[in-house]
Design an enzyme around this catalytic site. Structure first.
Site, PDB file in Angstrom:
ATOM      1  N   TYR A  42       5.983  -3.752   7.261  1.00 15.42           N
ATOM      2  CA  TYR A  42       6.575  -2.435   7.021  1.00 15.42           C
ATOM      3  C   TYR A  42       6.931  -2.331   5.544  1.00 15.42           C
ATOM      4  O   TYR A  42       7.836  -3.012   5.074  1.00 15.42           O
ATOM      5  CB  TYR A  42       7.814  -2.266   7.906  1.00 15.42           C
ATOM      6  CG  TYR A  42       8.545  -0.949   7.789  1.00 15.42           C
ATOM      7  CD1 TYR A  42       7.994   0.165   7.161  1.00 15.42           C
ATOM      8  CD2 TYR A  42       9.812  -0.818   8.349  1.00 15.42           C
ATOM      9  CE1 TYR A  42       8.680   1.362   7.079  1.00 15.42           C
ATOM     10  CE2 TYR A  42      10.507   0.382   8.276  1.00 15.42           C
ATOM     11  CZ  TYR A  42       9.948   1.460   7.644  1.00 15.42           C
ATOM     12  OH  TYR A  42      10.633   2.644   7.563  1.00 15.42           O
ATOM     13  N   LYS A  77       2.868  -0.707   8.580  1.00 11.80           N
ATOM     14  CA  LYS A  77       3.432   0.639   8.496  1.00 11.80           C
ATOM     15  C   LYS A  77       3.629   0.909   7.013  1.00 11.80           C
ATOM     16  O   LYS A  77       4.504   0.314   6.375  1.00 11.80           O
ATOM     17  CB  LYS A  77       4.751   0.726   9.259  1.00 11.80           C
ATOM     18  CG  LYS A  77       5.433   2.086   9.150  1.00 11.80           C
ATOM     19  CD  LYS A  77       6.797   2.074   9.841  1.00 11.80           C
ATOM     20  CE  LYS A  77       7.509   3.400   9.658  1.00 11.80           C
ATOM     21  NZ  LYS A  77       8.878   3.392  10.262  1.00 11.80           N
TER      22      LYS A  77
END
Length: 301
Positions: free
Chosen positions: A134, A162
């Site tokens: 992320y 992400k």
């Protein structure tokens, strides 16, 4: 592990005593799955992870796995700014049956790229669960560069990222450098379609709480080559994508959920409820999409 295209980053419901409402978390998870979510992130940023204790996170992971873990992948937010703590939390999450881990870049520390690599590598070696990186420099203070992600993508159980740096150049570079099997997810609902055009696979979504089916239709239209249809859906809901961030996430989406009849309670300090002006804005936004009924006599649509 296929996490699916629409992964909703689930809010954490609280009761009036600011305690985690695990019963509501079950019901919310079921609601999200019934309304388009292919997977759920639990205890991520949108889930107010910074204010959850380790014990609350583990119980929340177990609760959501019990509720819907046989239907969709449950991805546990186990990344912290301390590698040892991240390993311990990841192992406990694995023990309660989650199907994935979301590992944010270590915040505040601002590690070097070598530090990033060794942090994620150490966690990957300590668990067998598939990992989604992320990258969100706006919250962590530094960027995980594309070369570092490409190196990490060679590790068997690091399978996705992400990407929330907001740079289309970075997405383009990333798509060129990682294997085809490595999945790139948008971390911003408003950039989902643009990122898919550059090689992205799906989205870790906030708006999925409210319009999961519509986001699914947009992505499926794009995958099927119906680009005009996908663009039309993107344009239609762009105001909603942005409007839910009228206040720092997750203030907007929690307010919106309460307004549409999905009670998730309040927020924990230092997050505070939406202001009167922000609530008014969100009511009008939701009314404009027909998501809540207008209670006035103004004949608004």
């Amino acid at each position: 592990m296929d996490f699916g295209r629409l992964i909703t980053a689930m809010v954490t419901p609280f009761n009036e005593q600011f305690e985690v409402d695990y019963d509501r978390a079950k019901e919310l998870a079921k609601y999200l799955v019934a309304n388009g979510s292919d997977g759920l992130v639990v205890a991520g940023t949108t889930g107010e992870s910074p204010t959850l204790t380790k014990e609350e996170k583990i119980k929340l992971f177990a609760t959501v796995v019990e509720a819907v873990g046989d239907q969709v992948p449950i991805i546990a937010g186990t990344g912290t700014n301390d590698t040892a703590s991240s390993i311990a939390l990841s192992q406990e999450a694995e023990a309660v049956g989650v199907q994935g881990l979301l590992l944010v870049g270590p915040y505040y520390n601002k590690p070097s790229q070598k530090g990033y690599y060794q942090h994620f590598e150490a966690i990957s070696k300590a668990t067998k669960v598939p990992i989604m990186l992320y990258n969100i420099p706006g919250r962590t203070g530094s960027n995980i560069e594309t070369n570092t992600v490409a190196e990490l993508a060679q590790i068997d159980n690091i399978v996705a990222i992400k990407e929330a740096a907001g740079s289309m150049d970075q997405v383009s570079e990333l798509a060129q450098k990682v294997p085809d099997s490595f999945r790139i997810y948008s971390g911003d609902d408003g950039l989902t379609l643009p990122m898919m055009a550059l090689g992205g696979y799906g989205v870790v979504s906030v708006s999925g709480h409210i319009i999961g089916q519509e986001i699914q239709k947009m992505m499926q239209a794009f995958v099927a080559g119906r680009n005009e249809e996908a663009t039309a859906i993107h344009k239609k809901y762009y105001r909603l994508f942005k409007g839910l961030f009228v206040a720092t996430n997750p203030i907007g989406v929690k307010t919106a959920l309460n307004l549409i009849g999905q009670p998730v309670g309040t927020l924990r300090l230092p997050m505070v409820p939406a202001t009167t002006e922000e609530v008014k804005f969100l009511k009008e936004l939701l009314k404009s999409y027909g998501l809540i009924e207008c209670q006035c006599n103004c004949n608004c649509q």
